[in-house]
Design an enzyme around this catalytic site. Sequence first.
Site, short mmCIF file in Angstrom:
data_model
loop_
_atom_site.label_atom_id
_atom_site.label_comp_id
_atom_site.label_asym_id
_atom_site.label_seq_id
_atom_site.Cartn_x
_atom_site.Cartn_y
_atom_site.Cartn_z
N HIS A 132 0.56 -1.68 0.23
CA HIS A 132 -0.03 -0.15 0.37
C HIS A 132 1.16 2.03 0.25
CE1 HIS A 132 0.86 0.82 4.08
NE2 HIS A 132 0.30 -0.48 4.63
N CYS A 148 3.61 -5.26 6.11
CA CYS A 148 3.10 -5.01 5.13
C CYS A 148 3.88 -4.01 4.35
CB CYS A 148 1.50 -3.78 5.29
SG CYS A 148 0.31 -4.27 5.69
#
Length: 173
Positions: A132, A148
């Site tokens: 992301h 992440c």
Amino acid sequence: MRSKPFICLLLPLLGLTFLFAAPLPGIAAELVGFSDHRFRPGTIVIRNSERRLYLVLRGNRAIRYKVAVGKRRKAWTGQAQITAKYLKPDWSPSAEVRRDFPNLPNVIRGGAPNNPMGVAAMTLSNGNYAIHGTNRPGSIGRAVSYGCIRMANHDIEDLFQRVGIRTPVVALP
């Protein structure tokens, strides 16, 4: 004599074009050689130790992006696939993040300046992880996340348009 005013108007515009077209050093994606034949074109390869993400292309090439990866004991390795793609995603803290930061709201709406997902996200099949964007561009190039993969917002926008659902993702140490 009439061409002089035209040139005077054109030169500043050309200067602005050059300024905005120039890549940002250290964060912009770059085309590089990639000769690791274990990975087919279209595969995303994350090298945690380098803090780089590669989109493998044909002809022993790849697009290389600078990323933030999981902090000590949080970085993941293994294989996954992209399961979904979102623009301006909402974010909800995981139970682990909530333990560390109990005052966080339950949901931060997409597009909000405090949303840690940035402008886009692609979820992965290996659990609560995603590739992301970020609202903290200074974190790029560091090991700081809960697993992440963070990218500069302009880089996630670029990668987002190049890959689809079921794109293979391989994370190496």
